[in-house]
Scaffold this motif. Structure first.
Motif, PDB file in Angstrom:
ATOM      1  N   ARG A   1      42.796  37.853  38.062  1.00 14.26           N
ATOM      2  CA  ARG A   1      42.171  38.609  36.975  1.00 14.26           C
ATOM      3  C   ARG A   1      42.376  40.096  37.252  1.00 14.26           C
ATOM      4  N   VAL A   2      42.744  40.838  36.208  1.00 17.76           N
ATOM      5  CA  VAL A   2      42.975  42.274  36.313  1.00 17.76           C
ATOM      6  C   VAL A   2      41.988  42.994  35.389  1.00 17.76           C
ATOM      7  N   GLU A   3      41.270  43.945  35.966  1.00 17.62           N
ATOM      8  CA  GLU A   3      40.356  44.782  35.189  1.00 17.62           C
ATOM      9  C   GLU A   3      40.684  46.238  35.469  1.00 17.62           C
ATOM     10  N   SER A   4      40.521  47.071  34.441  1.00  9.87           N
ATOM     11  CA  SER A   4      40.695  48.507  34.641  1.00  9.87           C
ATOM     12  C   SER A   4      39.347  49.182  34.469  1.00  9.87           C
ATOM     13  N   GLU A   5      39.216  50.344  35.095  1.00  8.29           N
ATOM     14  CA  GLU A   5      37.979  51.120  34.979  1.00  8.29           C
ATOM     15  C   GLU A   5      38.326  52.592  34.818  1.00  8.29           C
ATOM     16  N   ASN A   6      37.765  53.191  33.780  1.00 10.87           N
ATOM     17  CA  ASN A   6      37.892  54.631  33.595  1.00 10.87           C
ATOM     18  C   ASN A   6      36.918  55.270  34.569  1.00 10.87           C
ATOM     19  N   ILE A   7      37.427  56.044  35.523  1.00  5.43           N
ATOM     20  CA  ILE A   7      36.550  56.554  36.582  1.00  5.43           C
ATOM     21  C   ILE A   7      35.610  57.656  36.108  1.00  5.43           C
ATOM     22  N   THR A   8      35.878  58.259  34.953  1.00  8.23           N
ATOM     23  CA  THR A   8      34.962  59.292  34.465  1.00  8.23           C
ATOM     24  C   THR A   8      33.859  58.727  33.584  1.00  8.23           C
ATOM     25  N   THR A   9      34.163  57.637  32.833  1.00  8.82           N
ATOM     26  CA  THR A   9      33.148  57.054  31.947  1.00  8.82           C
ATOM     27  C   THR A   9      32.520  55.787  32.525  1.00  8.82           C
ATOM     28  N   GLY A  10      33.233  55.147  33.470  1.00  6.89           N
ATOM     29  CA  GLY A  10      32.743  53.884  34.027  1.00  6.89           C
ATOM     30  C   GLY A  10      33.036  52.681  33.154  1.00  6.89           C
ATOM     31  N   VAL A  11      33.711  52.889  32.019  1.00 11.31           N
ATOM     32  CA  VAL A  11      34.020  51.774  31.113  1.00 11.31           C
ATOM     33  C   VAL A  11      35.063  50.867  31.755  1.00 11.31           C
ATOM     34  N   LYS A  12      34.762  49.565  31.764  1.00  8.95           N
ATOM     35  CA  LYS A  12      35.669  48.569  32.336  1.00  8.95           C
ATOM     36  C   LYS A  12      36.273  47.723  31.220  1.00  8.95           C
ATOM     37  N   LYS A  13      37.539  47.329  31.415  1.00  7.39           N
ATOM     38  CA  LYS A  13      38.232  46.476  30.452  1.00  7.39           C
ATOM     39  C   LYS A  13      38.913  45.328  31.188  1.00  7.39           C
ATOM     40  N   HIS A  14      38.843  44.145  30.595  1.00  4.54           N
ATOM     41  CA  HIS A  14      39.615  43.011  31.094  1.00  4.54           C
ATOM     42  C   HIS A  14      41.023  43.205  30.546  1.00  4.54           C
ATOM     43  N   CYS A  15      42.002  43.300  31.428  1.00  7.01           N
ATOM     44  CA  CYS A  15      43.373  43.593  31.010  1.00  7.01           C
ATOM     45  C   CYS A  15      44.296  42.387  31.048  1.00  7.01           C
ATOM     46  N   ASN A  16      44.002  41.422  31.913  1.00  8.47           N
ATOM     47  CA  ASN A  16      44.927  40.326  32.093  1.00  8.47           C
ATOM     48  C   ASN A  16      44.292  39.245  32.954  1.00  8.47           C
ATOM     49  N   SER A  17      44.615  38.004  32.659  1.00  8.94           N
ATOM     50  CA  SER A  17      44.332  36.883  33.547  1.00  8.94           C
ATOM     51  C   SER A  17      45.565  35.998  33.550  1.00  8.94           C
ATOM     52  N   SER A  18      45.906  35.477  34.694  1.00 11.16           N
ATOM     53  CA  SER A  18      47.080  34.630  34.776  1.00 11.16           C
ATOM     54  C   SER A  18      46.922  33.653  35.940  1.00 11.16           C
ATOM     55  N   TYR A  19      47.831  32.685  35.988  1.00  7.76           N
ATOM     56  CA  TYR A  19      47.781  31.635  37.004  1.00  7.76           C
ATOM     57  C   TYR A  19      49.141  31.545  37.688  1.00  7.76           C
ATOM     58  N   PHE A  20      49.139  31.732  38.990  1.00 10.99           N
ATOM     59  CA  PHE A  20      50.355  31.695  39.788  1.00 10.99           C
ATOM     60  C   PHE A  20      50.367  30.399  40.595  1.00 10.99           C
ATOM     61  N   THR A  21      51.438  29.629  40.485  1.00 10.67           N
ATOM     62  CA  THR A  21      51.607  28.465  41.346  1.00 10.67           C
ATOM     63  C   THR A  21      52.395  28.914  42.562  1.00 10.67           C
ATOM     64  N   MET A  22      51.774  28.759  43.713  1.00 10.61           N
ATOM     65  CA  MET A  22      52.347  29.206  44.977  1.00 10.61           C
ATOM     66  C   MET A  22      52.590  27.985  45.865  1.00 10.61           C
ATOM     67  N   VAL A  23      53.701  27.990  46.586  1.00 11.94           N
ATOM     68  CA  VAL A  23      54.058  26.881  47.470  1.00 11.94           C
ATOM     69  C   VAL A  23      54.099  27.393  48.907  1.00 11.94           C
ATOM     70  N   ALA A  24      53.461  26.647  49.802  1.00 14.92           N
ATOM     71  CA  ALA A  24      53.415  27.011  51.224  1.00 14.92           C
ATOM     72  C   ALA A  24      54.702  26.559  51.911  1.00 14.92           C
ATOM     73  N   LYS A  25      55.234  27.433  52.787  1.00 15.69           N
ATOM     74  CA  LYS A  25      56.490  27.162  53.488  1.00 15.69           C
ATOM     75  C   LYS A  25      56.310  27.340  54.989  1.00 15.69           C
ATOM     76  N   ASP A  26      57.093  26.595  55.760  1.00 16.11           N
ATOM     77  CA  ASP A  26      57.105  26.806  57.213  1.00 16.11           C
ATOM     78  C   ASP A  26      58.196  27.824  57.563  1.00 16.11           C
ATOM     79  N   ALA A  27      58.407  28.063  58.840  1.00 15.49           N
ATOM     80  CA  ALA A  27      59.371  29.062  59.290  1.00 15.49           C
ATOM     81  C   ALA A  27      60.806  28.723  58.885  1.00 15.49           C
ATOM     82  N   ASN A  28      61.082  27.447  58.600  1.00 14.90           N
ATOM     83  CA  ASN A  28      62.427  27.015  58.199  1.00 14.90           C
ATOM     84  C   ASN A  28      62.581  26.924  56.686  1.00 14.90           C
ATOM     85  N   GLY A  29      61.548  27.305  55.942  1.00 12.36           N
ATOM     86  CA  GLY A  29      61.615  27.258  54.486  1.00 12.36           C
ATOM     87  C   GLY A  29      61.270  25.919  53.883  1.00 12.36           C
TER      88      GLY A  29
END
Length: 182
Positions: free
Chosen positions: A92-120
């Protein structure tokens, strides 16, 4: 096999958006945000599996709100699903305006990650302990997305594609058919 709670692997990072991260309109490049998302997904998956991980796929990236120069962005990642050697990391990605404190949801996504050993080679990952209703919902949703992706891939396989079943769907679209005769 060992099991872990999502709390043991979740990761949060915050970064200030600089002019060097922006495009010609003064907004942050989507590619820069995707790079950060991939980094945090890698970190979360590697923390969960205690292995080097690679990105196998990214599910649906919608940029909901622009991010401006000078804003803080916070990326949050957690393990939503564990298979035998793969994990789905919700980001999840959120941004925040540091002068106003307003926060916005900018993005959500799903990453499929695969675990590997030293030999790939793929290696087994710890399972996930589901402790909340939200955890069960995220895990079940990942199972559903996986099934839909498989179905989508099979439906449009060139060897199984039947054009007559899809021509009706083209009506009303911004397309002109000029098919070659076989």
């Amino acid at each position: 096999m060992k099991y872990k709670s999502f709390k043991e692997s979740r990761v949060t990072i915050t970064q200030l958006m600089l002019p060097s991260h922006s495009n010609f309109s003064g907004k942050i490049h989507g590619g820069f945000i995707l790079n950060l998302m991939d980094q945090i997904a890698f970190t979360c998956a590697s923390k969960h599996s205690r292995c080097y991980c690679v990105t196998a796929s990214v599910n649906k990236v919608d940029f909901l709100n622009p991010i401006g120069v000078g804003e803080l962005i916070t990326l949050k990642a957690s393990v939503n699903y564990t298979g035998t050697t793969s994990m789905v990391i919700g980001v999840r990605v959120e941004s925040e305006n540091i002068t106003t404190g307003v926060k916005k949801h900018c993005n959500s996504s799903y990453f499929t990650m695969v675990a590997k050993d030293a030999n790939g080679n793929n290696v087994s990952v710890p399972g996930l302990i589901l402790e909340t209703e939200q955890g069960v919902r995220r895990f079940a949703r990942s199972i559903q997305r996986k099934a839909e992706a498989s179905s989508r891939g099979n439906r449009f396989d060139p060897s199984k594609f039947i054009i007559s079943e899809h021509l009706e769907r083209l009506k009303g679209e911004n397309v002109m058919l000029n098919l070659e005769e076989n």
